[in-house]
Design a protein around this motif. Sequence first.
Motif, PDB file in Angstrom:
ATOM      1  N   ASN A   1       0.855  -1.179   0.000  1.00 23.57           N
ATOM      2  CA  ASN A   1       0.000   0.000   0.000  1.00 23.57           C
ATOM      3  C   ASN A   1       0.896   1.236   0.000  1.00 23.57           C
ATOM      4  OD1 ASN A   1      -1.730   2.186   0.590  1.00 23.57           O
ATOM      5  ND2 ASN A   1      -3.211   0.763   1.473  1.00 23.57           N
ATOM      6  N   ILE A   2       1.204   1.703  -1.188  1.00 29.36           N
ATOM      7  CA  ILE A   2       2.148   2.802  -1.350  1.00 29.36           C
ATOM      8  C   ILE A   2       1.603   4.094  -0.744  1.00 29.36           C
ATOM      9  CG2 ILE A   2       3.433   4.188  -3.033  1.00 29.36           C
ATOM     10  CD1 ILE A   2       4.399   1.259  -2.690  1.00 29.36           C
ATOM     11  N   ARG A   3       0.302   4.302  -0.799  1.00 33.97           N
ATOM     12  CA  ARG A   3      -0.269   5.517  -0.200  1.00 33.97           C
ATOM     13  C   ARG A   3       0.032   5.561   1.293  1.00 33.97           C
ATOM     14  NH1 ARG A   3      -6.393   5.738   1.002  1.00 33.97           N
ATOM     15  NH2 ARG A   3      -5.550   4.401   2.621  1.00 33.97           N
ATOM     16  N   ASN A   4      -0.177   4.440   1.978  1.00 36.24           N
ATOM     17  CA  ASN A   4       0.068   4.397   3.419  1.00 36.24           C
ATOM     18  C   ASN A   4       1.551   4.544   3.735  1.00 36.24           C
ATOM     19  OD1 ASN A   4      -2.670   4.023   3.518  1.00 36.24           O
ATOM     20  ND2 ASN A   4      -2.574   1.941   4.306  1.00 36.24           N
ATOM     21  N   TYR A   5       2.392   3.915   2.930  1.00 34.45           N
ATOM     22  CA  TYR A   5       3.839   4.066   3.088  1.00 34.45           C
ATOM     23  C   TYR A   5       4.228   5.538   2.920  1.00 34.45           C
ATOM     24  CZ  TYR A   5       8.649   4.453   1.530  1.00 34.45           C
ATOM     25  OH  TYR A   5       9.940   4.868   1.371  1.00 34.45           O
ATOM     26  N   ALA A   6       3.730   6.154   1.858  1.00 38.51           N
ATOM     27  CA  ALA A   6       4.072   7.551   1.577  1.00 38.51           C
ATOM     28  C   ALA A   6       3.577   8.477   2.681  1.00 38.51           C
ATOM     29  CB  ALA A   6       3.503   7.966   0.218  1.00 38.51           C
ATOM     30  N   LEU A   7       2.392   8.205   3.210  1.00 37.71           N
ATOM     31  CA  LEU A   7       1.848   9.012   4.301  1.00 37.71           C
ATOM     32  C   LEU A   7       2.793   8.989   5.503  1.00 37.71           C
ATOM     33  CD1 LEU A   7      -0.580  10.566   5.651  1.00 37.71           C
ATOM     34  CD2 LEU A   7      -1.344   8.306   6.427  1.00 37.71           C
TER      35      LEU A   7
ATOM     36  N   ARG B   1       2.859   4.691  23.042  1.00 38.05           N
ATOM     37  CA  ARG B   1       1.521   5.227  22.740  1.00 38.05           C
ATOM     38  C   ARG B   1       1.657   6.049  21.459  1.00 38.05           C
ATOM     39  NH1 ARG B   1      -0.810   7.748  27.553  1.00 38.05           N
ATOM     40  NH2 ARG B   1      -1.776   5.749  27.889  1.00 38.05           N
ATOM     41  N   ILE B   2       1.044   5.570  20.394  1.00 38.21           N
ATOM     42  CA  ILE B   2       1.223   6.136  19.062  1.00 38.21           C
ATOM     43  C   ILE B   2      -0.060   6.808  18.585  1.00 38.21           C
ATOM     44  CG2 ILE B   2       1.630   5.524  16.616  1.00 38.21           C
ATOM     45  CD1 ILE B   2       4.163   5.353  18.340  1.00 38.21           C
ATOM     46  N   GLY B   3       0.118   7.906  17.863  1.00 34.95           N
ATOM     47  CA  GLY B   3      -0.970   8.616  17.202  1.00 34.95           C
ATOM     48  C   GLY B   3      -0.387   9.376  16.025  1.00 34.95           C
ATOM     49  N   CYS B   4      -1.208  10.169  15.364  1.00 33.77           N
ATOM     50  CA  CYS B   4      -0.723  10.931  14.208  1.00 33.77           C
ATOM     51  C   CYS B   4       0.418  11.868  14.587  1.00 33.77           C
ATOM     52  CB  CYS B   4      -1.867  11.739  13.594  1.00 33.77           C
ATOM     53  SG  CYS B   4      -3.094  10.713  12.783  1.00 33.77           S
ATOM     54  N   HIS B   5       0.346  12.456  15.763  1.00 29.28           N
ATOM     55  CA  HIS B   5       1.374  13.395  16.196  1.00 29.28           C
ATOM     56  C   HIS B   5       2.710  12.692  16.457  1.00 29.28           C
ATOM     57  CE1 HIS B   5       0.628  17.585  16.400  1.00 29.28           C
ATOM     58  NE2 HIS B   5       1.265  17.772  17.547  1.00 29.28           N
TER      59      HIS B   5
ATOM     60  N   ALA C   1      -6.143   8.099   8.977  1.00 29.12           N
ATOM     61  CA  ALA C   1      -4.696   8.272   9.154  1.00 29.12           C
ATOM     62  C   ALA C   1      -4.245   7.675  10.487  1.00 29.12           C
ATOM     63  CB  ALA C   1      -4.330   9.752   9.069  1.00 29.12           C
ATOM     64  N   ILE C   2      -5.002   7.937  11.550  1.00 27.25           N
ATOM     65  CA  ILE C   2      -4.672   7.371  12.858  1.00 27.25           C
ATOM     66  C   ILE C   2      -4.687   5.847  12.798  1.00 27.25           C
ATOM     67  CG2 ILE C   2      -5.535   7.068  15.229  1.00 27.25           C
ATOM     68  CD1 ILE C   2      -6.480  10.029  15.071  1.00 27.25           C
ATOM     69  N   LYS C   3      -5.704   5.303  12.152  1.00 27.28           N
ATOM     70  CA  LYS C   3      -5.837   3.848  12.035  1.00 27.28           C
ATOM     71  C   LYS C   3      -4.636   3.250  11.283  1.00 27.28           C
ATOM     72  CE  LYS C   3      -9.149   0.422  10.405  1.00 27.28           C
ATOM     73  NZ  LYS C   3     -10.417   0.184   9.732  1.00 27.28           N
ATOM     74  N   ILE C   4      -4.258   3.882  10.184  1.00 29.94           N
ATOM     75  CA  ILE C   4      -3.112   3.410   9.392  1.00 29.94           C
ATOM     76  C   ILE C   4      -1.852   3.412  10.240  1.00 29.94           C
ATOM     77  CG2 ILE C   4      -1.560   4.054   7.487  1.00 29.94           C
ATOM     78  CD1 ILE C   4      -4.151   5.156   6.063  1.00 29.94           C
ATOM     79  N   ILE C   5      -1.603   4.514  10.920  1.00 29.91           N
ATOM     80  CA  ILE C   5      -0.373   4.668  11.700  1.00 29.91           C
ATOM     81  C   ILE C   5      -0.348   3.698  12.884  1.00 29.91           C
ATOM     82  CG2 ILE C   5       0.951   6.270  13.141  1.00 29.91           C
ATOM     83  CD1 ILE C   5      -0.184   8.509  11.181  1.00 29.91           C
ATOM     84  N   LYS C   6      -1.428   3.654  13.641  1.00 30.66           N
ATOM     85  CA  LYS C   6      -1.461   2.771  14.818  1.00 30.66           C
ATOM     86  C   LYS C   6      -1.343   1.303  14.431  1.00 30.66           C
ATOM     87  CE  LYS C   6      -3.928   5.361  18.351  1.00 30.66           C
ATOM     88  NZ  LYS C   6      -5.077   5.341  19.258  1.00 30.66           N
ATOM     89  N   ASN C   7      -2.133   0.877  13.450  1.00 31.51           N
ATOM     90  CA  ASN C   7      -2.106  -0.536  13.046  1.00 31.51           C
ATOM     91  C   ASN C   7      -0.736  -0.943  12.507  1.00 31.51           C
ATOM     92  OD1 ASN C   7      -4.772  -0.806  13.827  1.00 31.51           O
ATOM     93  ND2 ASN C   7      -5.585  -0.753  11.747  1.00 31.51           N
ATOM     94  N   SER C   8      -0.128  -0.069  11.729  1.00 27.31           N
ATOM     95  CA  SER C   8       1.196  -0.371  11.171  1.00 27.31           C
ATOM     96  C   SER C   8       2.242  -0.457  12.269  1.00 27.31           C
ATOM     97  CB  SER C   8       1.592   0.700  10.147  1.00 27.31           C
ATOM     98  OG  SER C   8       0.649   0.761   9.112  1.00 27.31           O
ATOM     99  N   CYS C   9       2.189   0.467  13.215  1.00 31.92           N
ATOM    100  CA  CYS C   9       3.151   0.452  14.326  1.00 31.92           C
ATOM    101  C   CYS C   9       2.976  -0.800  15.191  1.00 31.92           C
ATOM    102  CB  CYS C   9       3.001   1.720  15.173  1.00 31.92           C
ATOM    103  SG  CYS C   9       3.674   3.187  14.373  1.00 31.92           S
TER     104      CYS C   9
END
Length: 192
Positions: A25-31, A136-140, A120-128
Amino acid sequence: MNRVEPIRSEKKIRDLKNYLLGAGNIRNYALVAFGLNTALRISDILNLTWKDIFDFYEDSFKSHVYIVEKKTGKEKKFLLNNNAKLALKKLKNESKAVLGSDFVFKSREGHNKPITRFMAIKIIKNSCTSVGIKERIGCHSLRKTFGYHSWKKGVPIPILMELFNHSNQSITKLYLGISQDDIDDVYRLVEL
């Protein structure tokens, strides 16, 4: 709102980027790669269009990007470093005909809408979580990770304060997420 942490391990950052690339998923990688390399708030990342970052006349990525921060209303100029450009290039190459008015991180739902902050939060948290990042991970966290690693590489706090558009150094110090391990490293470094 709970305070989120930076990703302190460079290995975990590499694992995260490799995981996203491997997932295809290149979009998620790029984000994630773009967020890690620009220190922007997620609201500013999601509002970017291709004309903000790509010069269609020159057929190349801009060296610097100019935005007005959504939260502060302040103008911001930032350099697109090589890692940010590489991630964006992968995304652009995978995308079908890209128009200047298209959002960079486009949702798959609706016509030319950016992904939501929730997505975006879902993508980042799930990937981490998938690569074993336990903080504790979030967009910030992406923004804070940039600050933390800049500080670890010797960038002075006043420069980071300016980069983040913070009004005082105490806010910037909170962003850095300095841990007991970081403090212990100082004691190891300075043995008089």
